[in-house]
Write a protein that holds these residues in place. Structure first.
Motif, PDB file in Angstrom:
ATOM      1  N   THR A  39       0.915  -1.509   7.066  1.00  0.00           N
ATOM      2  CA  THR A  39       1.482  -1.556   8.405  1.00  0.00           C
ATOM      3  C   THR A  39       2.491  -2.687   8.558  1.00  0.00           C
ATOM      4  OG1 THR A  39      -0.522  -0.577   9.343  1.00  0.00           O
ATOM      5  CG2 THR A  39       0.910  -1.762  10.852  1.00  0.00           C
ATOM      6  N   LEU A  40       2.236  -3.823   7.920  1.00  0.00           N
ATOM      7  CA  LEU A  40       3.160  -4.959   8.034  1.00  0.00           C
ATOM      8  C   LEU A  40       4.530  -4.665   7.435  1.00  0.00           C
ATOM      9  CD1 LEU A  40       0.968  -8.126   7.327  1.00  0.00           C
ATOM     10  CD2 LEU A  40       1.744  -7.218   9.524  1.00  0.00           C
ATOM     11  N   LEU A  41       4.630  -3.592   6.660  1.00  0.00           N
ATOM     12  CA  LEU A  41       5.910  -3.240   6.044  1.00  0.00           C
ATOM     13  C   LEU A  41       6.616  -2.086   6.748  1.00  0.00           C
ATOM     14  CD1 LEU A  41       4.720  -3.413   2.325  1.00  0.00           C
ATOM     15  CD2 LEU A  41       6.184  -5.082   3.483  1.00  0.00           C
ATOM     16  N   LEU A  42       5.973  -1.483   7.750  1.00  0.00           N
ATOM     17  CA  LEU A  42       6.519  -0.270   8.362  1.00  0.00           C
ATOM     18  C   LEU A  42       7.861  -0.484   9.062  1.00  0.00           C
ATOM     19  CD1 LEU A  42       3.384   1.470   9.933  1.00  0.00           C
ATOM     20  CD2 LEU A  42       4.847   2.353   8.110  1.00  0.00           C
ATOM     21  N   ARG A  43       8.115  -1.682   9.556  1.00  0.00           N
ATOM     22  CA  ARG A  43       9.356  -1.934  10.293  1.00  0.00           C
ATOM     23  C   ARG A  43      10.425  -2.615   9.442  1.00  0.00           C
ATOM     24  NH1 ARG A  43       8.434  -5.210  15.434  1.00  0.00           N
ATOM     25  NH2 ARG A  43      10.493  -4.349  15.971  1.00  0.00           N
ATOM     26  N   THR A  44      10.148  -2.814   8.176  1.00  0.00           N
ATOM     27  CA  THR A  44      11.125  -3.490   7.320  1.00  0.00           C
ATOM     28  C   THR A  44      12.333  -2.599   7.051  1.00  0.00           C
ATOM     29  OG1 THR A  44      10.000  -2.764   5.297  1.00  0.00           O
ATOM     30  CG2 THR A  44       9.372  -4.913   6.208  1.00  0.00           C
ATOM     31  N   ASP A  45      13.410  -3.242   6.613  1.00  0.00           N
ATOM     32  CA  ASP A  45      14.665  -2.533   6.388  1.00  0.00           C
ATOM     33  C   ASP A  45      14.522  -1.411   5.369  1.00  0.00           C
ATOM     34  OD1 ASP A  45      15.734  -4.429   8.080  1.00  0.00           O
ATOM     35  OD2 ASP A  45      16.640  -5.625   6.472  1.00  0.00           O
ATOM     36  N   GLU A  46      13.694  -1.622   4.359  1.00  0.00           N
ATOM     37  CA  GLU A  46      13.622  -0.694   3.237  1.00  0.00           C
ATOM     38  C   GLU A  46      12.632   0.456   3.454  1.00  0.00           C
ATOM     39  OE1 GLU A  46      14.475  -4.902   1.713  1.00  0.00           O
ATOM     40  OE2 GLU A  46      13.084  -3.934   3.125  1.00  0.00           O
ATOM     41  N   ALA A  47      11.802   0.370   4.479  1.00  0.00           N
ATOM     42  CA  ALA A  47      10.797   1.407   4.717  1.00  0.00           C
ATOM     43  C   ALA A  47      11.452   2.671   5.257  1.00  0.00           C
ATOM     44  CB  ALA A  47       9.736   0.910   5.694  1.00  0.00           C
ATOM     45  N   GLY A  48      10.855   3.818   4.947  1.00  0.00           N
ATOM     46  CA  GLY A  48      11.371   5.092   5.432  1.00  0.00           C
ATOM     47  C   GLY A  48      10.739   5.540   6.733  1.00  0.00           C
ATOM     48  N   THR A  49      10.216   4.615   7.503  1.00  0.00           N
ATOM     49  CA  THR A  49       9.568   4.909   8.776  1.00  0.00           C
ATOM     50  C   THR A  49      10.560   5.549   9.748  1.00  0.00           C
ATOM     51  OG1 THR A  49       8.311   2.884   8.381  1.00  0.00           O
ATOM     52  CG2 THR A  49       8.091   3.901  10.557  1.00  0.00           C
ATOM     53  N   SER A  50      10.133   6.584  10.443  1.00  0.00           N
ATOM     54  CA  SER A  50      11.033   7.301  11.340  1.00  0.00           C
ATOM     55  C   SER A  50      11.409   6.439  12.549  1.00  0.00           C
ATOM     56  CB  SER A  50      10.379   8.589  11.832  1.00  0.00           C
ATOM     57  OG  SER A  50       9.363   8.305  12.783  1.00  0.00           O
ATOM     58  N   PRO A  51      12.559   6.710  13.161  1.00  0.00           N
ATOM     59  CA  PRO A  51      12.965   5.939  14.348  1.00  0.00           C
ATOM     60  C   PRO A  51      11.940   6.015  15.480  1.00  0.00           C
ATOM     61  CG  PRO A  51      14.843   7.162  13.482  1.00  0.00           C
ATOM     62  CD  PRO A  51      13.632   7.628  12.717  1.00  0.00           C
ATOM     63  N   ALA A  89       0.829  -1.198   0.000  1.00  0.00           N
ATOM     64  CA  ALA A  89       0.000   0.000   0.000  1.00  0.00           C
ATOM     65  C   ALA A  89       0.866   1.251   0.000  1.00  0.00           C
ATOM     66  CB  ALA A  89      -0.906  -0.003   1.230  1.00  0.00           C
ATOM     67  N   PRO A  90       0.376   2.329  -0.599  1.00  0.00           N
ATOM     68  CA  PRO A  90       1.125   3.589  -0.568  1.00  0.00           C
ATOM     69  C   PRO A  90       1.045   4.224   0.810  1.00  0.00           C
ATOM     70  CG  PRO A  90      -1.007   3.915  -1.618  1.00  0.00           C
ATOM     71  CD  PRO A  90      -0.899   2.454  -1.341  1.00  0.00           C
ATOM     72  N   MET A  91       2.185   4.572   1.385  1.00  0.00           N
ATOM     73  CA  MET A  91       2.228   5.179   2.712  1.00  0.00           C
ATOM     74  C   MET A  91       2.945   6.513   2.590  1.00  0.00           C
ATOM     75  SD  MET A  91       2.972   1.796   5.061  1.00  0.00           S
ATOM     76  CE  MET A  91       4.325   1.185   4.013  1.00  0.00           C
ATOM     77  N   ALA A  92       2.162   7.575   2.474  1.00  0.00           N
ATOM     78  CA  ALA A  92       2.713   8.904   2.240  1.00  0.00           C
ATOM     79  C   ALA A  92       3.396   9.439   3.492  1.00  0.00           C
ATOM     80  CB  ALA A  92       1.604   9.858   1.801  1.00  0.00           C
ATOM     81  N   GLY A  93       4.287  10.396   3.272  1.00  0.00           N
ATOM     82  CA  GLY A  93       4.949  11.037   4.391  1.00  0.00           C
ATOM     83  C   GLY A  93       6.275  10.432   4.766  1.00  0.00           C
ATOM     84  N   GLY A  94       6.754   9.433   4.013  1.00  0.00           N
ATOM     85  CA  GLY A  94       8.068   8.877   4.292  1.00  0.00           C
ATOM     86  C   GLY A  94       8.212   7.374   4.248  1.00  0.00           C
ATOM     87  N   PRO A  95       7.259   6.582   4.807  1.00  0.00           N
ATOM     88  CA  PRO A  95       7.468   5.137   4.857  1.00  0.00           C
ATOM     89  C   PRO A  95       7.643   4.465   3.500  1.00  0.00           C
ATOM     90  CG  PRO A  95       5.823   5.764   6.462  1.00  0.00           C
ATOM     91  CD  PRO A  95       6.112   6.994   5.646  1.00  0.00           C
ATOM     92  N   THR A  96       6.874   4.863   2.479  1.00  0.00           N
ATOM     93  CA  THR A  96       7.044   4.259   1.157  1.00  0.00           C
ATOM     94  C   THR A  96       8.227   4.916   0.466  1.00  0.00           C
ATOM     95  OG1 THR A  96       4.742   3.623   0.844  1.00  0.00           O
ATOM     96  CG2 THR A  96       6.038   3.978  -1.139  1.00  0.00           C
ATOM     97  N   THR A  97       9.201   4.085   0.091  1.00  0.00           N
ATOM     98  CA  THR A  97      10.385   4.529  -0.633  1.00  0.00           C
ATOM     99  C   THR A  97      10.506   3.709  -1.906  1.00  0.00           C
ATOM    100  OG1 THR A  97      11.834   2.904   0.435  1.00  0.00           O
ATOM    101  CG2 THR A  97      11.543   5.035   1.554  1.00  0.00           C
ATOM    102  N   THR A  98      11.310   4.189  -2.837  1.00  0.00           N
ATOM    103  CA  THR A  98      11.543   3.391  -4.047  1.00  0.00           C
ATOM    104  C   THR A  98      12.307   2.110  -3.715  1.00  0.00           C
ATOM    105  OG1 THR A  98      13.521   4.737  -4.501  1.00  0.00           O
ATOM    106  CG2 THR A  98      11.480   5.345  -5.639  1.00  0.00           C
ATOM    107  N   VAL A  99      13.117   2.159  -2.687  1.00  0.00           N
ATOM    108  CA  VAL A  99      13.839   0.947  -2.267  1.00  0.00           C
ATOM    109  C   VAL A  99      12.841  -0.093  -1.761  1.00  0.00           C
ATOM    110  CG1 VAL A  99      15.572   0.022  -0.688  1.00  0.00           C
ATOM    111  CG2 VAL A  99      15.914   2.277  -1.708  1.00  0.00           C
ATOM    112  N   LEU A 100      11.858   0.342  -0.999  1.00  0.00           N
ATOM    113  CA  LEU A 100      10.815  -0.579  -0.541  1.00  0.00           C
ATOM    114  C   LEU A 100      10.010  -1.104  -1.722  1.00  0.00           C
ATOM    115  CD1 LEU A 100       9.110  -1.914   1.699  1.00  0.00           C
ATOM    116  CD2 LEU A 100       7.796   0.220   1.845  1.00  0.00           C
ATOM    117  N   ALA A 101       9.627  -0.224  -2.628  1.00  0.00           N
ATOM    118  CA  ALA A 101       8.848  -0.632  -3.793  1.00  0.00           C
ATOM    119  C   ALA A 101       9.611  -1.658  -4.625  1.00  0.00           C
ATOM    120  CB  ALA A 101       8.493   0.582  -4.643  1.00  0.00           C
ATOM    121  N   ALA A 102      10.893  -1.426  -4.827  1.00  0.00           N
ATOM    122  CA  ALA A 102      11.701  -2.353  -5.619  1.00  0.00           C
ATOM    123  C   ALA A 102      11.803  -3.710  -4.936  1.00  0.00           C
ATOM    124  CB  ALA A 102      13.092  -1.761  -5.846  1.00  0.00           C
ATOM    125  N   ALA A 103      11.938  -3.706  -3.610  1.00  0.00           N
ATOM    126  CA  ALA A 103      12.047  -4.977  -2.874  1.00  0.00           C
ATOM    127  C   ALA A 103      10.755  -5.777  -2.972  1.00  0.00           C
ATOM    128  CB  ALA A 103      12.387  -4.696  -1.415  1.00  0.00           C
TER     129      ALA A 103
END
Length: 340
Positions: A235-247, A16-30
């Motif tokens: 939400t299941l992708l928010l903690r993955t390595d590639e997500a842009g989720t803030s610390p 899913a698209p997560m605006a504001g930082g979590p969705t990155t092209t690195v996540l999309a590619a993975a």
């Protein structure tokens, strides 16, 4: 497990698209490499930034889509908004900020982003927060783009069908972040995603992507069995390595101790987040008024994130957030695809 014909993906799994930082092209590619279908989050981005992301994904020669926020025409009640701004100034004082009590409205560069998508021929576009003019949907389709409208009720689904949408993203109330409900003055009904998918599939006959509250292979399969062609997870992708989720957001998710609630306190439209002090203090006073309330609280939320203040930050999360895993995003996609 068969893929999605609507999305041309090997697996029926959508990031899913997560605006504001979590969705990155690195996540999309993975996600794409793992066989899923990723959506880039077009919301809040500049046109140039979105162009760069689309061109990067085109270079991977993999299926992907772009999500846009449909502009809302509703202005907040001025008295309620001014009162809310005054109320929140006490929060802003903690960071030395001065809030602007005058409401700000924008359309998130809708026309420019639409022109960009038409020129770059994006395979799939999903729409959130309502429906645009039918001419906009038709223009995207003429450019070779499949258009999905995000809906939360059978009535919204029928309106999207009449507007010419190729398919639907059916969002249940357990989804994290903003509800896609077309009337932000309402809250989504407490109908499980699988049940809602079944209702809307029968009502429209359009292909459906189910979303909201998916917390693992069992609920993933339940949404597919209800008639969805694919299932979206965020939400299941928010903690993955590639997500842009803030610390700060990651840490709150990892604690696993907070309940999730629907609130307008941060942006003026319903959104599901981890309950915190800001919500407790301001939930009942928050006016309806997106994006004006979003702009009002934006600097405050950015300051809270930078300071590691989880009690004043919008901690978007769906009801299944405790099952969100760390590690590569591809492992989450493979986990969902396994037999429950």
């Amino acid at each position: 497990m068969t893929g999605s014909r609507l999305l041309d993906s090997r697996l029926p799994i959508v990031a899913a698209p997560m605006a504001g930082g979590p969705t990155t092209t690195v996540l999309a590619a993975a996600v794409s490499r793992a066989g899923g279908f990723p959506f880039l989050a077009g919301g809040y981005k500049s046109v140039d930034a979105l162009r760069s992301e689309i061109e990067e994904m085109h270079g991977l020669d993999a299926p992907f889509g772009v999500n846009l926020f449909v502009p809302e025409g509703r202005s907040p009640d001025l008295s309620a908004f001014t009162g809310y701004a005054g109320r929140l100034q006490q929060e802003a004082d903690e960071f030395g900020l001065q809030l602007d009590p005058a409401p700000v409205w924008d359309d998130d560069s809708w026309d420019a982003k639409l022109e960009l998508l038409l020129s770059l021929q994006v395979p799939v576009v999903s729409l959130t927060f309502g429906l645009p003019d039918q001419s906009d949907i038709a223009a995207l389709q003429l450019a070779g783009t499949r258009v999905l409208a995000t809906v939360t009720t059978p009535e919204e689904a029928r309106a999207a069908q009449q507007a010419g949408a190729d398919g639907l993203v059916v969002q249940g109330p357990g989804a994290g972040g903003h509800s896609a409900i077309h009337d932000p003055g309402c809250l989504p009904a407490e109908v499980p995603t699988a049940e809602l998918v079944g209702q809307i599939s029968v009502a429209t006959g359009l292909p459906v992507v189910g979303a909201g509250g998916v917390d693992g292979p069992v609920s993933f399969r339940a949404v597919l069995d209800a008639g969805a062609e694919a299932v979206a997870v965020g939400t299941l992708l928010l903690r993955t390595d590639e997500a842009g989720t803030s610390p700060t957001h990651r840490a709150a998710l990892a604690e696993g101790t907070r309940e999730t609630v629907l609130t307008r306190a941060f942006t003026g439209r319903p959104a599901r987040a981890l309950r915190n002090g800001f919500i407790d203090r301001h939930q009942d006073a928050a006016p309806v008024g997106y994006p004006a309330v979003h702009h009002l609280t934006r600097a405050l939320r950015q300051a809270a994130g930078a300071a590691g203040d989880a009690e004043r930050l919008h901690l978007w999360a769906g009801t299944g957030y405790r099952q969100a895993r760390t590690g590569p995003a591809g492992e989450v996609i493979r986990w969902l695809a396994q037999d429950p």
